[in-house]
Design an enzyme around this catalytic site. Structure first.
Site, mmCIF file in Angstrom:
data_model
loop_
_atom_site.group_PDB
_atom_site.id
_atom_site.type_symbol
_atom_site.label_atom_id
_atom_site.label_comp_id
_atom_site.label_asym_id
_atom_site.label_seq_id
_atom_site.Cartn_x
_atom_site.Cartn_y
_atom_site.Cartn_z
ATOM 1 N N HIS A 85 0.821 -1.222 0.000
ATOM 2 C CA HIS A 85 0.000 0.000 0.000
ATOM 3 C C HIS A 85 0.850 1.264 0.000
ATOM 4 O O HIS A 85 1.921 1.310 0.608
ATOM 5 C CB HIS A 85 -1.012 0.007 1.151
ATOM 6 C CG HIS A 85 -0.454 0.214 2.528
ATOM 7 N ND1 HIS A 85 -0.342 1.458 3.103
ATOM 8 C CD2 HIS A 85 -0.018 -0.663 3.459
ATOM 9 C CE1 HIS A 85 0.131 1.333 4.334
ATOM 10 N NE2 HIS A 85 0.353 0.053 4.573
ATOM 11 N N GLU A 131 -5.424 1.468 2.240
ATOM 12 C CA GLU A 131 -5.191 0.272 3.066
ATOM 13 C C GLU A 131 -5.506 0.591 4.518
ATOM 14 O O GLU A 131 -6.095 -0.211 5.245
ATOM 15 C CB GLU A 131 -3.733 -0.195 2.932
ATOM 16 C CG GLU A 131 -3.431 -1.545 3.606
ATOM 17 C CD GLU A 131 -2.965 -1.440 5.052
ATOM 18 O OE1 GLU A 131 -2.782 -2.484 5.685
ATOM 19 O OE2 GLU A 131 -2.795 -0.311 5.560
ATOM 20 N N GLU A 132 -5.090 1.788 4.937
ATOM 21 C CA GLU A 132 -5.200 2.161 6.346
ATOM 22 C C GLU A 132 -6.655 2.316 6.805
ATOM 23 O O GLU A 132 -6.921 2.373 7.995
ATOM 24 C CB GLU A 132 -4.421 3.456 6.613
ATOM 25 C CG GLU A 132 -2.916 3.350 6.345
ATOM 26 C CD GLU A 132 -2.176 2.464 7.338
ATOM 27 O OE1 GLU A 132 -2.836 1.848 8.193
ATOM 28 O OE2 GLU A 132 -0.930 2.388 7.240
ATOM 29 N N ASP A 160 4.753 -4.716 3.183
ATOM 30 C CA ASP A 160 4.187 -3.655 4.007
ATOM 31 C C ASP A 160 5.045 -3.553 5.267
ATOM 32 O O ASP A 160 5.023 -4.460 6.108
ATOM 33 C CB ASP A 160 2.727 -4.009 4.339
ATOM 34 C CG ASP A 160 1.993 -2.930 5.102
ATOM 35 O OD1 ASP A 160 2.586 -1.892 5.420
ATOM 36 O OD2 ASP A 160 0.794 -3.147 5.394
ATOM 37 N N HIS A 249 2.251 4.272 12.985
ATOM 38 C CA HIS A 249 1.040 5.101 12.896
ATOM 39 C C HIS A 249 1.156 6.421 13.664
ATOM 40 O O HIS A 249 0.150 6.967 14.111
ATOM 41 C CB HIS A 249 -0.205 4.311 13.340
ATOM 42 C CG HIS A 249 -0.639 3.318 12.303
ATOM 43 N ND1 HIS A 249 -1.732 2.498 12.446
ATOM 44 C CD2 HIS A 249 -0.129 3.039 11.077
ATOM 45 C CE1 HIS A 249 -1.874 1.740 11.366
ATOM 46 N NE2 HIS A 249 -0.904 2.050 10.519
HETATM 47 N N1 PHE Z 1 -1.000 -3.404 7.495
HETATM 48 C C1 PHE Z 1 -0.609 -2.859 8.772
HETATM 49 C C2 PHE Z 1 -0.720 -1.347 8.658
HETATM 50 O O1 PHE Z 1 -0.579 -0.803 7.609
HETATM 51 C C3 PHE Z 1 0.774 -3.218 9.171
HETATM 52 C C4 PHE Z 1 1.115 -4.654 9.008
HETATM 53 C C5 PHE Z 1 1.844 -5.056 7.928
HETATM 54 C C6 PHE Z 1 0.701 -5.588 9.933
HETATM 55 C C7 PHE Z 1 2.168 -6.383 7.738
HETATM 56 C C8 PHE Z 1 1.023 -6.915 9.771
HETATM 57 C C9 PHE Z 1 1.765 -7.299 8.678
HETATM 58 O O2 PHE Z 1 -0.941 -0.678 9.627
HETATM 59 ZN ZN ZN Z 2 -0.518 1.210 8.782
HETATM 60 ZN ZN ZN Z 3 0.930 -0.822 6.351
#
Ligand code: PHE
Ligand code: ZN
Ligand code: ZN
Ligand code: CA
Ligand code: ZN
Length: 286
Positions: A85, A131-132, A160, A249
């Site tokens: 993402h 994605e978030e 990611d 984050h």
């Molecule tokens: N997708 C989550 C995010 O963007 C982070 C994540 C990535 C968690 C890969 C687990 C594995 O906040």
């Molecule tokens: Zn994230």
């Molecule tokens: Zn992420």
């Protein structure tokens, strides 16, 4: 497989940080920094000879975008897809999450072009929006693929968070997956010269939509909010008792929130997986 230039990956991260700085400090869905990120990547990929497409969708009443880039050639009925993402949360520039995966994928794509790689399989890259907010872009992409197109995608690899400041080296697949996913997992693990841990991240990133569609998936990850154990610090270095990414984050997910070694190893791993899984011997790009 080629060695991916860490300096080039870092330069892409620098570009994403500048885009955030010039657009209110983030690259989030519906904010100007997101579209600027899409346009930046698209220009580089177009110039490198990719066939790019921007797919627009609407979420929360505002436009979101996915970017796909197809490398011409390879078996159109045997597609290897790699993605991650491109959006950040609103609280910061999202340099580790997920500028890191986005930049690593971009530099691997540009390396494919520079080397005029002629793989047996067809290669497609994807950068997902929103994605978030709940994996919106990747779900939109998979759900809107015609069944015939969906069935041509034989594997999807997701990246990611690949430069966490206190990194772990995690490889994931999805549970209850077709047999092809074992090969993905083994290939990703073989890509690292450091020990990896096989983990389950459930539906926490964009591989989930592909897995639900029955496509074998895999990915690498250097960790987010979870605390590194003493045993993990023993084998990977870094600091036990501290999160893999303390700035997860948060507004401090900036250029300084990146471990260069982890970013380099994972970028090289993307290239290793791509070159290994796509295979040599396709028709050279015309
Ligand atoms: N997708 C989550 C995010 O963007 C982070 C994540 C990535 C968690 C890969 C687990 C594995 O906040
Ligand atoms: Zn994230
Ligand atoms: Zn992420
Ligand atoms: Ca490298
Ligand atoms: Zn760039």
């Amino acid at each position: 497989a080629p060695d991916i230039s860490l300096a080039n990956v870092q330069a892409h991260l620098n570009d994403l940080q500048t885009i955030a700085n010039n657009n209110g400090g983030n690259r989030a869905h519906g904010r100007p920094g997101y579209l600027a990120s899409i346009n930046h990547l698209k220009a580089k990929l177009d110039a490198a000879g990719y066939q790019t497409a921007v797919q627009q969708f609407t979420y929360n009443g505002v436009a979101g975008y996915n970017l796909t880039a197809d490398w011409p050639g390879g078996d159109p009925n045997d597609v290897l897809m790699l993605g991650g993402h491109l959006d950040s949360v609103t609280s910061g520039p999202g340099i580790n999450d997920n500028g890191s995966g986005s930049a690593g994928l971009l530099e691997v794509a540009l390396t494919v072009s520079r080397q005029a790689f002629a793989p047996r399989k067809h290669i497609r890259f994807g950068w997902w929006g929103a994605e978030e907010l709940g994996l919106i872009g990747s779900n939109h992409y998979v759900n809107n693929l015609p069944t015939t197109e969906r069935s041509k995608i034989k594997a999807y690899l997701n990246f990611d968070m690949i430069g966490s400041p206190n990194p772990g080296y995690f490889v994931y697949s999805a549970s209850g997956q077709p047999t092809g996913s074992l090969l993905l997992q083994q290939t990703l693990q073989a890509a690292f010269s450091v020990p990896t841990e096989l983990t389950s991240v459930g539906g926490r990133s964009d591989h989930a939509a592909f897995a639900r569609a029955g496509i074998p998936v895999g990915g690498t990850f250097t960790g987010a909010e979870v605390i590194k154990t003493a045993a993990q610090a023993q084998k990977w270095g870094g600091t036990a008792g501290v999160a893999f990414d303390r700035c997860y984050h948060r507004s401090c997910d900036t250029l300084t929130n990146i471990n260069a070694t982890a970013l380099d190893r994972n970028s090289d791993a993307i290239a290793y997986a791509l070159w290994t899984l796509a295979g040599e011997g396709g028709t050279p790009p015309g």
